[in-house]
Design a protein around this motif. Structure first.
Motif, PDB file in Angstrom:
ATOM      1  N   VAL A  45      15.090 -22.953 -15.540  1.00  0.00           N
ATOM      2  CA  VAL A  45      15.935 -23.273 -14.385  1.00  0.00           C
ATOM      3  C   VAL A  45      17.354 -22.770 -14.612  1.00  0.00           C
ATOM      4  O   VAL A  45      17.981 -22.191 -13.719  1.00  0.00           O
ATOM      5  N   GLU A  61      11.437 -26.129 -21.992  1.00  0.00           N
ATOM      6  CA  GLU A  61      11.239 -24.765 -21.496  1.00  0.00           C
ATOM      7  C   GLU A  61      11.507 -24.681 -19.999  1.00  0.00           C
ATOM      8  O   GLU A  61      12.039 -23.692 -19.504  1.00  0.00           O
ATOM      9  N   SER A  62      11.142 -25.751 -19.279  1.00  0.00           N
ATOM     10  CA  SER A  62      11.395 -25.775 -17.840  1.00  0.00           C
ATOM     11  C   SER A  62      12.891 -25.800 -17.547  1.00  0.00           C
ATOM     12  O   SER A  62      13.370 -25.099 -16.647  1.00  0.00           O
ATOM     13  N   LYS A  63      13.644 -26.587 -18.324  1.00  0.00           N
ATOM     14  CA  LYS A  63      15.098 -26.652 -18.139  1.00  0.00           C
ATOM     15  C   LYS A  63      15.750 -25.303 -18.436  1.00  0.00           C
ATOM     16  O   LYS A  63      16.657 -24.870 -17.727  1.00  0.00           O
ATOM     17  N   ALA A  75       7.482 -28.712 -23.080  1.00  0.00           N
ATOM     18  CA  ALA A  75       7.361 -28.153 -21.733  1.00  0.00           C
ATOM     19  C   ALA A  75       8.599 -28.470 -20.896  1.00  0.00           C
ATOM     20  O   ALA A  75       9.068 -27.630 -20.126  1.00  0.00           O
ATOM     21  N   LYS A  76       9.137 -29.667 -21.053  1.00  0.00           N
ATOM     22  CA  LYS A  76      10.350 -30.045 -20.326  1.00  0.00           C
ATOM     23  C   LYS A  76      11.526 -29.165 -20.737  1.00  0.00           C
ATOM     24  O   LYS A  76      12.304 -28.716 -19.895  1.00  0.00           O
ATOM     25  N   HIS A  94       6.676 -33.887 -16.291  1.00  0.00           N
ATOM     26  CA  HIS A  94       7.708 -33.507 -15.330  1.00  0.00           C
ATOM     27  C   HIS A  94       7.149 -32.764 -14.128  1.00  0.00           C
ATOM     28  O   HIS A  94       7.853 -32.570 -13.128  1.00  0.00           O
ATOM     29  N   ASP A  95       5.876 -32.339 -14.209  1.00  0.00           N
ATOM     30  CA  ASP A  95       5.308 -31.537 -13.127  1.00  0.00           C
ATOM     31  C   ASP A  95       3.917 -31.983 -12.687  1.00  0.00           C
ATOM     32  O   ASP A  95       3.229 -31.262 -11.969  1.00  0.00           O
TER      33      ASP A  95
END
Length: 241
Positions: A228, A223-225, A220-221, A124-125
């Motif tokens: 945000v 945790e990123s959500k 990781a996705k 995603h990054d």
């Protein structure tokens, strides 16, 4: 046959003319015989550009739902996925992972080129994430070498969460074949599976130049959500105060 029509007569020339993909190390892919191509995964476009730059068909496994639709729409979807080198996972094996392994082993036993994304999902990054050990089990059970592959630039062409981005020239780099026959018969040793997977991911990192993160991409996705969502909540509380 439809795959080759789609690749060379219809879609292939269009993509080559528009994007002019650059390839390095294509000579590392054997002209015949089974081989596993293990690639990084930046975009949904990866499975289009990586097979485009070599003359052999590259086959991936996909959810069986893509092949079981009814009516004209179901037929078109099945034809598209079959024609672009994808086959359904054998769900009779009890789980998606076991079904994918069984399907891939069958492909390799038929002398085909099997494509796999060890990260399991798109980054995603833009960073490279920890590989899942399915690729290690596949190479040990099949006895087939692994060629690490790096696809660079596809996340600019088709960024995560978007259908289209900017027009750039993607690069596809094929590394030297990795032979793990020294571990034959050790496919049930989780430490061996992890060691093999990490070696493959290191080579992909070296080819791609990506920053490596020792975490699964799916986690990781998530945790990123969460981060945000937390930031949005904090901002709303500040505005309300």
């Amino acid at each position: 046959m439809f795959y080759y029509f789609l690749k060379f007569i219809a879609l292939g020339p269009f993509l080559k003319v528009v994007f002019r993909p650059h390839v390095e190390g294509a000579e590392n892919v054997p002209a015949e015989g089974p081989v596993i191509l293990a690639s990084n995964h930046l975009s949904y476009a990866d499975w289009l550009f990586m097979p485009l730059v070599i003359p052999r068909r590259v086959t991936y496994v996909a959810k069986s739902e893509y092949f079981t639709g009814k009516g004209v729409g179901g037929w078109l979807k099945k034809t598209f996925f079959s024609g672009t080198g994808q086959v359904p996972i054998d769900r009779a094996s009890g789980s998606a992972a076991a079904g994918a392994l069984k399907t891939q082993l069958g492909l390799l036993s038929d002398g085909e080129v099997c494509g796999i994304f060890p990260e399991g999902t798109r980054s995603h990054d833009g960073r490279l994430y920890r590989g899942k050990t399915g690729v290690a089990r596949l190479t040990l059970e099949s006895g087939v070498p692994v060629i690490p592959v790096a696809v660079v630039g596809t996340d600019t062409i088709a960024p995560p969460g978007k259908k289209f981005g900017r027009l750039v020239r993607p690069h596809v780099r094929f590394g030297q074949p990795l032979d793990f026959s020294r571990y034959a018969g050790m496919e049930n040793d989780r430490f061996i599976l992890r060691s093999i997977t990490d070696e493959i991911m290191y080579e992909i990192m070296r080819l791609s130049g990506q920053e490596y993160v020792d975490m699964y991409a799916s986690r990781a996705k998530e945790e990123s959500k969460k981060a945000v969502a937390t930031d949005k909540g904090d901002e709303q509380r500040k505005l309300a105060s």
